[in-house]
Scaffold this active site. Structure first.
Site, PDB file in Angstrom:
ATOM      1  N   GLN A   1     -13.999  60.037  31.551  1.00 19.17           N
ATOM      2  CA  GLN A   1     -13.257  58.495  31.267  1.00 19.17           C
ATOM      3  C   GLN A   1     -11.894  58.470  31.182  1.00 19.17           C
ATOM      4  O   GLN A   1     -11.122  59.654  30.987  1.00 19.17           O
ATOM      5  CB  GLN A   1     -14.018  58.024  30.309  1.00 19.17           C
TER       6      GLN A   1
ATOM      7  N   HIS B   1     -17.586  50.174  11.570  1.00 18.76           N
ATOM      8  CA  HIS B   1     -18.152  51.648  11.015  1.00 18.76           C
ATOM      9  C   HIS B   1     -19.002  51.403   9.601  1.00 18.76           C
ATOM     10  O   HIS B   1     -19.854  51.794   9.487  1.00 18.76           O
ATOM     11  CB  HIS B   1     -16.928  52.465  10.858  1.00 18.76           C
TER      12      HIS B   1
ATOM     13  N   ASP C   1     -14.401  59.215  17.736  1.00 14.76           N
ATOM     14  CA  ASP C   1     -13.223  58.833  16.736  1.00 14.76           C
ATOM     15  C   ASP C   1     -13.278  59.203  15.483  1.00 14.76           C
ATOM     16  O   ASP C   1     -12.283  59.412  14.845  1.00 14.76           O
ATOM     17  CB  ASP C   1     -12.928  57.418  16.835  1.00 14.76           C
TER      18      ASP C   1
ATOM     19  N   GLU D   1     -21.109  64.253  20.534  1.00 17.91           N
ATOM     20  CA  GLU D   1     -20.192  63.352  21.386  1.00 17.91           C
ATOM     21  C   GLU D   1     -20.021  64.245  22.936  1.00 17.91           C
ATOM     22  O   GLU D   1     -19.830  65.370  22.567  1.00 17.91           O
ATOM     23  CB  GLU D   1     -18.861  63.272  20.462  1.00 17.91           C
TER      24      GLU D   1
ATOM     25  N   ASP E   1     -24.367  66.002  25.334  1.00 20.05           N
ATOM     26  CA  ASP E   1     -24.874  64.587  26.138  1.00 20.05           C
ATOM     27  C   ASP E   1     -25.850  64.045  25.261  1.00 20.05           C
ATOM     28  O   ASP E   1     -26.831  64.875  25.033  1.00 20.05           O
ATOM     29  CB  ASP E   1     -25.508  64.927  27.514  1.00 20.05           C
TER      30      ASP E   1
ATOM     31  N   ASP F   1     -23.570  55.056  18.079  1.00 19.07           N
ATOM     32  CA  ASP F   1     -22.664  54.425  18.322  1.00 19.07           C
ATOM     33  C   ASP F   1     -22.011  54.594  19.679  1.00 19.07           C
ATOM     34  O   ASP F   1     -21.057  55.506  20.035  1.00 19.07           O
ATOM     35  CB  ASP F   1     -21.486  55.111  17.413  1.00 19.07           C
TER      36      ASP F   1
ATOM     37  N   THR G   1     -20.828  53.422  23.739  1.00 15.73           N
ATOM     38  CA  THR G   1     -19.904  52.561  24.365  1.00 15.73           C
ATOM     39  C   THR G   1     -20.840  51.676  25.155  1.00 15.73           C
ATOM     40  O   THR G   1     -22.035  51.481  24.677  1.00 15.73           O
ATOM     41  CB  THR G   1     -19.283  53.168  25.665  1.00 15.73           C
TER      42      THR G   1
ATOM     43  N   PRO H   1     -20.973  56.765  31.246  1.00 13.63           N
ATOM     44  CA  PRO H   1     -21.762  57.662  30.432  1.00 13.63           C
ATOM     45  C   PRO H   1     -22.592  57.273  29.409  1.00 13.63           C
ATOM     46  O   PRO H   1     -23.433  57.648  28.817  1.00 13.63           O
ATOM     47  CB  PRO H   1     -20.446  58.512  29.763  1.00 13.63           C
TER      48      PRO H   1
END
EC number: 2.5.1.16
Length: 283
Positions: free
Chosen positions: A34, A65, A89, A108, A140, A158, A160, A165
Site C-alpha cells: 500500500q 484505541h 501503528d 501486522e 498475513d 484492528d 483497515t 489487504p
C-alpha cells in the site's frame, strides 16, 4: 471553493469526501502492499493515510484505541493472552499492555508500517514495541488466524476497511478461525466502520457472529477522524461479559491504577446502547 492542492482528500464513501490540509509531508512511500503517507495537520497533529484513507491521527487516536481494547479487556476481567490483528501503528498494543496481561501478540502484514510508525508516529505506540510482553509477528492476519494454536482470551481485529489487504479479515472463514482461537469465555471485537455510511459492513460481521457466538452485538464510539457519526465495533462471545455492571468495571479499572482519556466504566456500559438506525442493521 477551497483550492485542494496540498490537501489529502479521502473518497472512501461514494458521493462523500473529507479533506485534511497537509501542512508538512513527513513521509510518502509505496510499499509492497500500500501507499503510506504521514503528514502534519493543524487540527489532528500527525496523520497517517494508507492508499489515501486516514488510518490514525495523533490527536484523536485515543478514543478508537481505548474503546477497542478496554471494553473487551475490562469486560473479561482476567485476560492473560491478547491477540491483535493489524494495528501496525502500535496504538492497540499500547493500550492492551496497560493491563496486567502476560502477552500481547500483534500480527501486522506490512513491516514497513511498523518501522515508519516507530520513526514518524512514536507517540502512538508510546514504547509498546519495547515491552517484552509484546510478540510482534510480521504475517498475513488471515493466514496466522487459520494456523494458530489459539489460546487467546481476547482477540482484537484492528483492520483497515474491507478493501485491498484488509478485505479477507471480514469473511466468515476468518471469524470462524478466530472463534476457534479463543479460550472458553473469550471475546472477539472488530472494527466495523461508520454504520451511517457503510452499514453493510456491520451487518455482515454480526450475521457471521450470530452463527458463532451466544452473544453477538455491537458497541459505538464517536471518533472525529471517521466522519459520518458513530464508529461501530463488533462484539462476539459465549460468555455473559457484556452484562458486567459499572461497579465491577470500576473495581477492575481501579485495580490497574490507570486512568484513561475516553474510556470510563459508564461509557463502557452506555456504548452498547444503540440508536434505532444502528439496531436495524443488526441481523
Amino acid at each position: 471553493m477551497t483550492n485542494l492542492t496540498g490537501w489529502s482528500v479521502e473518497t472512501l464513501h461514494d458521493g462523500f469526501a473529507q479533506a485534511h490540509r497537509m501542512d508538512r509531508v513527513l513521509y510518502d512511500s509505496k510499499t509492497e502492499h500500500q501507499r503510506i503517507i504521514v503528514f502534519e495537520s493543524a487540527q489532528f497533529g500527525r496523520v497517517m493515510t494508507l492508499d489515501g484513507v486516514v488510518q490514525v491521527t495523533e490527536r484523536d487516536n485515543f478514543i478508537y484505541h481505548e474503546m477497542l481494547t478496554h471494553v473487551p479487556l475490562f469486560a473479561h476481567g482476567a485476560a492473560k493472552r491478547v491477540l491483535v490483528i493489524g494495528g501496525g501503528d502500535g496504538g492497540m498494543a499500547r493500550e492492551a499492555l496497560r493491563h496486567p496481561v502476560e502477552q500481547v501478540t500483534m500480527v501486522e502484514i506490512d513491516a514497513g508500517v511498523v518501522e515508519f510508525c516507530k520513526e514518524y508516529l512514536p507517540s502512538i505506540s508510546n514504547g509498546a514495541f519495547d515491552d517484552p510482553r509484546l510478540d510482534l509477528q510480521i504475517a498475513d492476519g488471515a493466514d496466522f488466524m487459520r494456523e494458530t494454536d489459539g489460546g487467546y482470551d481476547v482477540i482484537i481485529v484492528d483492520s483497515t476497511d474491507p478493501v485491498g489487504p484488509g478485505e479477507v479479515l471480514f469473511t466468515d472463514h476468518f471469524y470462524g478461525h478466530a472463534k476457534r482461537a479463543l479460550t472458553p469465555g473469550g471475546i472477539l471485537v472488530t472494527q466495523n466502520g461508520v454504520p451511517f455510511m457503510q452499514g453493510s459492513e456491520l451487518t455482515g460481521t454480526l450475521r457471521a457472529f450470530g452463527s458463532l457466538f451466544r452473544d453477538a452485538h455491537a458497541y459505538l464510539a464517536p471518533v472525529p477522524t471517521y466522519q459520518g457519526g458513530f464508529m461501530a465495533f463488533g462484539w462476539g462471545t459465549d460468555s455473559a461479559a457484556r452484562d458486567v455492571d459499572v461497579a465491577t468495571l470500576a473495581d477492575r479499572v481501579n485495580a490497574t491504577g490507570q486512568s484513561f482519556d475516553y474510556y470510563t466504566p459508564e461509557i463502557h456500559k452506555a456504548a452498547f446502547a444503540l440508536p434505532g438506525y444502528v439496531k436495524r442493521l443488526l441481523p
